[in-house]
Write a protein that holds these residues in place. Structure first.
Motif, PDB file in Angstrom:
ATOM      1  N   ASP A  57      46.880 -72.824  11.528  1.00  0.00           N
ATOM      2  CA  ASP A  57      46.677 -71.399  11.824  1.00  0.00           C
ATOM      3  C   ASP A  57      47.855 -70.543  11.382  1.00  0.00           C
ATOM      4  O   ASP A  57      47.718 -69.336  11.218  1.00  0.00           O
ATOM      5  CB  ASP A  57      46.431 -71.197  13.316  1.00  0.00           C
ATOM      6  CG  ASP A  57      45.121 -71.792  13.780  1.00  0.00           C
ATOM      7  OD1 ASP A  57      44.207 -71.937  12.943  1.00  0.00           O
ATOM      8  OD2 ASP A  57      45.010 -72.129  14.975  1.00  0.00           O
ATOM      9  N   GLU A  58      49.012 -71.165  11.177  1.00  0.00           N
ATOM     10  CA  GLU A  58      50.213 -70.418  10.788  1.00  0.00           C
ATOM     11  C   GLU A  58      50.488 -70.496   9.286  1.00  0.00           C
ATOM     12  O   GLU A  58      51.482 -69.958   8.818  1.00  0.00           O
ATOM     13  CB  GLU A  58      51.417 -70.950  11.571  1.00  0.00           C
ATOM     14  CG  GLU A  58      51.293 -70.724  13.065  1.00  0.00           C
ATOM     15  CD  GLU A  58      52.386 -71.406  13.861  1.00  0.00           C
ATOM     16  OE1 GLU A  58      53.251 -72.095  13.258  1.00  0.00           O
ATOM     17  OE2 GLU A  58      52.373 -71.263  15.097  1.00  0.00           O
ATOM     18  N   GLN A  59      49.624 -71.148   8.533  1.00  0.00           N
ATOM     19  CA  GLN A  59      49.831 -71.319   7.098  1.00  0.00           C
ATOM     20  C   GLN A  59      49.179 -70.188   6.314  1.00  0.00           C
ATOM     21  O   GLN A  59      48.177 -69.618   6.739  1.00  0.00           O
ATOM     22  CB  GLN A  59      49.253 -72.658   6.633  1.00  0.00           C
ATOM     23  CG  GLN A  59      49.826 -73.857   7.341  1.00  0.00           C
ATOM     24  CD  GLN A  59      51.327 -73.930   7.249  1.00  0.00           C
ATOM     25  OE1 GLN A  59      51.902 -73.907   6.157  1.00  0.00           O
ATOM     26  NE2 GLN A  59      51.985 -74.014   8.396  1.00  0.00           N
ATOM     27  N   ASP A  60      49.759 -69.876   5.172  1.00  0.00           N
ATOM     28  CA  ASP A  60      49.177 -68.912   4.238  1.00  0.00           C
ATOM     29  C   ASP A  60      48.521 -69.684   3.107  1.00  0.00           C
ATOM     30  O   ASP A  60      49.129 -70.595   2.535  1.00  0.00           O
ATOM     31  CB  ASP A  60      50.247 -67.985   3.664  1.00  0.00           C
ATOM     32  CG  ASP A  60      50.822 -67.048   4.705  1.00  0.00           C
ATOM     33  OD1 ASP A  60      50.048 -66.576   5.568  1.00  0.00           O
ATOM     34  OD2 ASP A  60      52.040 -66.790   4.657  1.00  0.00           O
ATOM     35  N   SER A  61      47.293 -69.314   2.785  1.00  0.00           N
ATOM     36  CA  SER A  61      46.590 -69.963   1.693  1.00  0.00           C
ATOM     37  C   SER A  61      47.207 -69.528   0.364  1.00  0.00           C
ATOM     38  O   SER A  61      47.563 -68.365   0.183  1.00  0.00           O
ATOM     39  CB  SER A  61      45.108 -69.601   1.725  1.00  0.00           C
ATOM     40  OG  SER A  61      44.400 -70.327   0.747  1.00  0.00           O
ATOM     41  N   MET A  71      46.989 -69.405  -3.984  1.00  0.00           N
ATOM     42  CA  MET A  71      45.985 -69.276  -5.029  1.00  0.00           C
ATOM     43  C   MET A  71      45.613 -70.659  -5.536  1.00  0.00           C
ATOM     44  O   MET A  71      46.457 -71.551  -5.599  1.00  0.00           O
ATOM     45  CB  MET A  71      46.519 -68.448  -6.198  1.00  0.00           C
ATOM     46  CG  MET A  71      46.755 -67.007  -5.869  1.00  0.00           C
ATOM     47  SD  MET A  71      47.336 -66.068  -7.310  1.00  0.00           S
ATOM     48  CE  MET A  71      49.047 -66.578  -7.373  1.00  0.00           C
ATOM     49  N   GLY A  72      44.359 -70.837  -5.901  1.00  0.00           N
ATOM     50  CA  GLY A  72      43.956 -72.125  -6.434  1.00  0.00           C
ATOM     51  C   GLY A  72      42.461 -72.236  -6.598  1.00  0.00           C
ATOM     52  O   GLY A  72      41.722 -71.266  -6.419  1.00  0.00           O
ATOM     53  N   PRO A  73      42.002 -73.453  -6.897  1.00  0.00           N
ATOM     54  CA  PRO A  73      40.598 -73.678  -7.202  1.00  0.00           C
ATOM     55  C   PRO A  73      39.693 -73.795  -5.981  1.00  0.00           C
ATOM     56  O   PRO A  73      38.508 -74.059  -6.125  1.00  0.00           O
ATOM     57  CB  PRO A  73      40.629 -74.994  -7.986  1.00  0.00           C
ATOM     58  CG  PRO A  73      41.826 -75.705  -7.451  1.00  0.00           C
ATOM     59  CD  PRO A  73      42.827 -74.637  -7.124  1.00  0.00           C
ATOM     60  N   ALA A  74      40.243 -73.595  -4.781  1.00  0.00           N
ATOM     61  CA  ALA A  74      39.455 -73.651  -3.546  1.00  0.00           C
ATOM     62  C   ALA A  74      39.700 -72.374  -2.746  1.00  0.00           C
ATOM     63  O   ALA A  74      40.738 -71.728  -2.892  1.00  0.00           O
ATOM     64  CB  ALA A  74      39.844 -74.871  -2.715  1.00  0.00           C
ATOM     65  N   SER A  75      38.753 -72.025  -1.885  1.00  0.00           N
ATOM     66  CA  SER A  75      38.875 -70.813  -1.073  1.00  0.00           C
ATOM     67  C   SER A  75      40.126 -70.836  -0.205  1.00  0.00           C
ATOM     68  O   SER A  75      40.796 -69.827  -0.036  1.00  0.00           O
ATOM     69  CB  SER A  75      37.647 -70.648  -0.177  1.00  0.00           C
ATOM     70  OG  SER A  75      36.508 -70.455  -0.959  1.00  0.00           O
ATOM     71  N   THR A  76      40.415 -71.993   0.371  1.00  0.00           N
ATOM     72  CA  THR A  76      41.591 -72.147   1.213  1.00  0.00           C
ATOM     73  C   THR A  76      42.384 -73.351   0.740  1.00  0.00           C
ATOM     74  O   THR A  76      41.835 -74.450   0.618  1.00  0.00           O
ATOM     75  CB  THR A  76      41.188 -72.359   2.693  1.00  0.00           C
ATOM     76  OG1 THR A  76      40.423 -71.227   3.118  1.00  0.00           O
ATOM     77  CG2 THR A  76      42.400 -72.526   3.584  1.00  0.00           C
ATOM     78  N   VAL A  77      43.663 -73.123   0.437  1.00  0.00           N
ATOM     79  CA  VAL A  77      44.563 -74.195   0.032  1.00  0.00           C
ATOM     80  C   VAL A  77      45.876 -73.995   0.778  1.00  0.00           C
ATOM     81  O   VAL A  77      46.558 -72.994   0.575  1.00  0.00           O
ATOM     82  CB  VAL A  77      44.856 -74.186  -1.485  1.00  0.00           C
ATOM     83  CG1 VAL A  77      45.747 -75.365  -1.859  1.00  0.00           C
ATOM     84  CG2 VAL A  77      43.588 -74.178  -2.303  1.00  0.00           C
ATOM     85  N   TYR A  78      46.215 -74.923   1.659  1.00  0.00           N
ATOM     86  CA  TYR A  78      47.496 -74.895   2.355  1.00  0.00           C
ATOM     87  C   TYR A  78      48.375 -75.989   1.774  1.00  0.00           C
ATOM     88  O   TYR A  78      48.032 -77.176   1.867  1.00  0.00           O
ATOM     89  CB  TYR A  78      47.338 -75.129   3.855  1.00  0.00           C
ATOM     90  CG  TYR A  78      46.514 -74.105   4.592  1.00  0.00           C
ATOM     91  CD1 TYR A  78      46.546 -72.760   4.250  1.00  0.00           C
ATOM     92  CD2 TYR A  78      45.706 -74.491   5.637  1.00  0.00           C
ATOM     93  CE1 TYR A  78      45.784 -71.825   4.941  1.00  0.00           C
ATOM     94  CE2 TYR A  78      44.947 -73.568   6.343  1.00  0.00           C
ATOM     95  CZ  TYR A  78      44.991 -72.236   5.987  1.00  0.00           C
ATOM     96  OH  TYR A  78      44.240 -71.314   6.665  1.00  0.00           O
ATOM     97  N   ALA A  79      49.487 -75.600   1.183  1.00  0.00           N
ATOM     98  CA  ALA A  79      50.478 -76.552   0.690  1.00  0.00           C
ATOM     99  C   ALA A  79      51.364 -76.921   1.882  1.00  0.00           C
ATOM    100  O   ALA A  79      52.159 -76.111   2.336  1.00  0.00           O
ATOM    101  CB  ALA A  79      51.289 -75.928  -0.437  1.00  0.00           C
ATOM    102  N   LEU A  80      51.198 -78.116   2.393  1.00  0.00           N
ATOM    103  CA  LEU A  80      51.878 -78.515   3.629  1.00  0.00           C
ATOM    104  C   LEU A  80      53.147 -79.329   3.397  1.00  0.00           C
ATOM    105  O   LEU A  80      53.884 -79.594   4.350  1.00  0.00           O
ATOM    106  CB  LEU A  80      50.907 -79.314   4.506  1.00  0.00           C
ATOM    107  CG  LEU A  80      49.636 -78.559   4.912  1.00  0.00           C
ATOM    108  CD1 LEU A  80      48.686 -79.486   5.645  1.00  0.00           C
ATOM    109  CD2 LEU A  80      49.991 -77.346   5.748  1.00  0.00           C
ATOM    110  N   THR A  81      53.431 -79.694   2.176  1.00  0.00           N
ATOM    111  CA  THR A  81      54.593 -80.528   1.872  1.00  0.00           C
ATOM    112  C   THR A  81      55.879 -79.891   2.388  1.00  0.00           C
ATOM    113  O   THR A  81      56.619 -80.501   3.161  1.00  0.00           O
ATOM    114  CB  THR A  81      54.693 -80.769   0.356  1.00  0.00           C
ATOM    115  OG1 THR A  81      53.468 -81.337  -0.093  1.00  0.00           O
ATOM    116  CG2 THR A  81      55.843 -81.691   0.015  1.00  0.00           C
ATOM    117  N   ASP A  82      56.151 -78.674   1.954  1.00  0.00           N
ATOM    118  CA  ASP A  82      57.380 -77.990   2.369  1.00  0.00           C
ATOM    119  C   ASP A  82      57.351 -77.624   3.845  1.00  0.00           C
ATOM    120  O   ASP A  82      58.367 -77.707   4.536  1.00  0.00           O
ATOM    121  CB  ASP A  82      57.615 -76.743   1.520  1.00  0.00           C
ATOM    122  CG  ASP A  82      57.965 -77.090   0.077  1.00  0.00           C
ATOM    123  OD1 ASP A  82      58.393 -78.231  -0.188  1.00  0.00           O
ATOM    124  OD2 ASP A  82      57.799 -76.211  -0.790  1.00  0.00           O
TER     125      ASP A  82
END
Length: 155
Positions: A7-11, A13-24
């Motif tokens: 809920d605190e992540q920002d999506s 840009m990418g090939p899906a409607s929602t993409v959360y990069a969680l690595t960092d």
């Protein structure tokens, strides 16, 4: 230890409607981790691709993904996982009627060289492509390395 809330992540840009990069967000150093919500027809990737060093595991929490592989299409359903080793070509697509929720994990974090292939109308077939941020910064472009045409735009 690190904890994060989706809920605190920002999506991004990418090939899906929602993409959360969680690595960092998680402070991971040996694992790449991405969360996706894909509408029907969307993908986790910009095209048919492989990573030189990285194996990828996809966990489908809900919905389904169909993967294009060198051996044909493979559909992975709800609560199922699939693994691709380094050097194995694949591309996913949500072939279902509902939103697919997917967790993608890659190790090591550095994938090495990524080879990306897409159809290029100008070249008349599938060619090698690159991914770049548009000058405006508001979209990602996928560009044919042979002729320079843009074959995909993602906001």
């Amino acid at each position: 230890m690190h904890t994060v809330s989706l809920d605190e992540q920002d999506s991004r840009m990418g090939p899906a409607s929602t993409v959360y990069a969680l690595t960092d967000a998680l402070g991971a150093s040996n694992l790449a981790l991405n969360y996706y919500e894909l509408e029907p027809g969307e993908s986790t990737a910009y095209g048919y691709h492989t990573h030189e060093k990285q194996e990828e595991v996809f966990y489908v929490e809900s919905g389904e993904l169909t993967f294009r592989t060198p051996n044909g299409e493979v559909t992975v359903g709800e609560k199922e996982l699939v693994r691709f080793g380094p050097g194995e070509f694949q591309q996913s697509r949500n072939t279902g009627d509902d939103t697919a929720v997917v967790l993608a994990m890659g190790a090591p974090q550095d994938p090495g060289e990524t080879v990306l292939r897409r159809e290029c109308e100008a070249c008349g077939g599938e060619t090698r492509h690159g991914v770049e941020l548009a000058e405006s910064g508001d979209e990602i472009l996928v560009r044919c390395e042979e002729c320079g045409d843009v074959t995909g735009r993602y906001e």
